[in-house]
Design a protein around this motif. Structure first.
Motif, mmCIF file in Angstrom:
data_model
loop_
_atom_site.group_PDB
_atom_site.id
_atom_site.type_symbol
_atom_site.label_atom_id
_atom_site.label_comp_id
_atom_site.label_asym_id
_atom_site.label_seq_id
_atom_site.Cartn_x
_atom_site.Cartn_y
_atom_site.Cartn_z
ATOM 1 N N GLN A 296 -47.735 19.571 48.705
ATOM 2 C CA GLN A 296 -47.773 20.478 49.859
ATOM 3 C C GLN A 296 -47.411 19.754 51.153
ATOM 4 O OE1 GLN A 296 -51.000 23.159 50.498
ATOM 5 N NE2 GLN A 296 -50.948 23.988 48.422
ATOM 6 N N TYR A 297 -47.747 18.477 51.242
ATOM 7 C CA TYR A 297 -47.367 17.698 52.425
ATOM 8 C C TYR A 297 -45.846 17.667 52.567
ATOM 9 C CZ TYR A 297 -46.443 13.753 55.496
ATOM 10 O OH TYR A 297 -45.962 12.966 56.510
ATOM 11 N N TYR A 298 -45.153 17.446 51.469
ATOM 12 C CA TYR A 298 -43.686 17.368 51.518
ATOM 13 C C TYR A 298 -43.062 18.726 51.844
ATOM 14 C CZ TYR A 298 -44.414 12.757 49.518
ATOM 15 O OH TYR A 298 -44.826 11.464 49.313
ATOM 16 N N ASN A 299 -43.675 19.810 51.334
ATOM 17 C CA ASN A 299 -43.187 21.149 51.691
ATOM 18 C C ASN A 299 -43.303 21.373 53.197
ATOM 19 O OD1 ASN A 299 -42.921 21.597 48.937
ATOM 20 N ND2 ASN A 299 -44.770 22.825 48.764
ATOM 21 N N ALA A 300 -44.478 21.027 53.742
ATOM 22 C CA ALA A 300 -44.715 21.220 55.176
ATOM 23 C C ALA A 300 -43.798 20.335 56.014
ATOM 24 C CB ALA A 300 -46.180 20.925 55.493
ATOM 25 N N ARG A 301 -43.566 19.118 55.530
ATOM 26 C CA ARG A 301 -42.735 18.160 56.259
ATOM 27 C C ARG A 301 -41.318 18.690 56.450
ATOM 28 N NH1 ARG A 301 -44.696 14.471 59.167
ATOM 29 N NH2 ARG A 301 -43.462 15.690 60.617
ATOM 30 N N VAL A 302 -40.790 19.364 55.429
ATOM 31 C CA VAL A 302 -39.436 19.927 55.512
ATOM 32 C C VAL A 302 -39.330 20.880 56.701
ATOM 33 C CG1 VAL A 302 -37.784 21.478 54.386
ATOM 34 C CG2 VAL A 302 -38.926 19.698 53.053
ATOM 35 N N VAL A 303 -40.316 21.759 56.866
ATOM 36 C CA VAL A 303 -40.284 22.756 57.944
ATOM 37 C C VAL A 303 -40.593 22.113 59.287
ATOM 38 C CG1 VAL A 303 -41.115 25.018 58.694
ATOM 39 C CG2 VAL A 303 -41.082 24.457 56.266
ATOM 40 N N ALA A 304 -41.580 21.219 59.313
ATOM 41 C CA ALA A 304 -41.975 20.573 60.565
ATOM 42 C C ALA A 304 -40.843 19.713 61.128
ATOM 43 C CB ALA A 304 -43.224 19.733 60.347
#
Length: 364
Positions: free
Chosen positions: A299-307
């Motif tokens: 989930q961290y990597y998913n969020a990182r893409v958008v952030a």
């Protein structure tokens, strides 16, 4: 034409499968579609609710810490392999599509051995172990994020499609949703939820945030707690003698999440792949709080893409506090330019044609 969809555990694996199945049905009304899952996962309820037949096999994940439990896992796998073979022999599908979860393993491998066309879809920026192992057994690997390409060995099989989301999220307009929910056009709408099961950490933080937002002019907050936490949250306000104003709406669950998401200005949520895809498809600014309790910290990597592209603010759970969260909410509420910039960036990330791309590569 006969198709088997397999995937399960959470809504993040199941809803993309349903979206693909719906697309196939729209194109081929005569198609027979069978889902294969486990009786422990959410697919047990979600698949029949969406009009599809489902059969179950026995399978469980490997334990990295309690190694002795893997004896049962091995036994479950052997049983699951036999059950998968039986289902394939009886149903005789033309193709099999896996959307994640341990249940995909036996079904995809068995189908490959029988010469049936096989496909998998990876929702997360950091791929799950099952899909990485299944890569060699499939004709195509559909991925949601370009960032996940490097984790697969056979680049020729990869197709970047985005994450297939339900049609309701693509046709739902903000004005219509607000009208249904009796929300004024001028109100700043906050939507908070912790995934399909809810999040104790987010909920406890939001209780204190709600005290500050309670009664705030031109502000609406929809807080979806998850069924497990709903009564606890309500009791917390009651015990503190806090009377909630009409601008605060607390729900345990929402079937019409597409309307709540469409009506919102700012979303506060976990960063499951499906959640991120729905948020960006709707072009919403977000505060993403990845769950630290998931395999590979995906989930961290998913969020990182958008952030990284400006569509969200990433706040790790270890940094989460009511003061910080409230500060960001108020800053965005009072800075329309920053909020609009995030929304625009979010919309640029969102893929609206994922299910169409997947369908086009199935060769049916």
């Amino acid at each position: 034409m006969k198709v088997i969809m397999t995937g399960g555990g959470t809504g993040g694996h199941i809803y993309p499968a349903i979206a693909i199945a719906d697309k196939i049905k729209r194109k081929h009304p005569e198609a027979e579609i069978l889902f294969v899952g486990t009786e422990r996962g959410m697919e047990k309820d979600l698949v029949p609710k969406n009009g599809y037949e489902i059969r179950f096999i026995t399978v469980s994940g490997f334990h990295r810490k309690k190694l002795w439990k893997n004896l049962k896992t091995a036994a479950d796998l052997a049983k699951g392999n036999r059950q998968a073979n039986k289902i394939l022999e009886e149903f005789r599908p033309d193709l099999v599509i896996g959307t994640g979860g341990y249940v995909c393993g036996p079904v995809i491998r068995a189908a490959h051995k029988k010469g049936i066309r096989t496909y998998i879809h990876e929702q997360n920026a950091y791929p799950g172990v099952t899909n990485k192992l299944l890569e060699k057994y499939v004709d195509k690997v559909f991925v949601s994020f370009p960032e996940s390409e490097k984790y697969f060995k056979n680049q020729d099989k990869l197709v970047i499609t985005g994450n297939p989301i339900r049609k309701s999220f693509l046709v739902c307009g903000m004005n219509n949703s607000r009208e249904k929910m009796k929300v004024k056009a001028t109100e700043f709408v906050i939507l908070c939820f912790g995934g399909s099961l809810g999040s104790g950490k987010i909920n406890s933080t939001m209780v204190r945030v709600i005290e500050a937002v309670n009664g705030m002019p031109d502000t609406r907050l929809f807080f979806i707690t998850g069924k497990y936490y709903y009564q606890k949250v309500c009791d917390t306000f009651k015990e503190a003698n806090i009377v909630l104003n009409e601008n605060i709406n607390i729900l345990e669950y929402a079937d019409n999440m597409h309307e709540y998401l469409s009506a919102s200005d700012l979303v506060i949520s976990r960063a499951g792949a499906l959640t991120v895809s729905e948020i960006t498809a709707c072009g919403k600014a977000a505060i993403l709080i990845p769950s630290p309790n998931v395999t590979g910290n995906h989930q961290y990597y998913n969020a990182r893409v958008v952030a990284d592209k400006g569509g969200a603010i990433l706040m790790e759970e270890k940094d989460l506090s009511d003061e910080k969260l409230l500060g960001i909410i108020l800053r965005l509420k009072n800075n329309k330019e920053a909020l609009n910039s995030m929304s625009e960036a979010s919309g640029k990330i969102g893929r609206l044609d994922a299910v169409d791309m997947i369908y086009d590569h199935l060769g049916i």
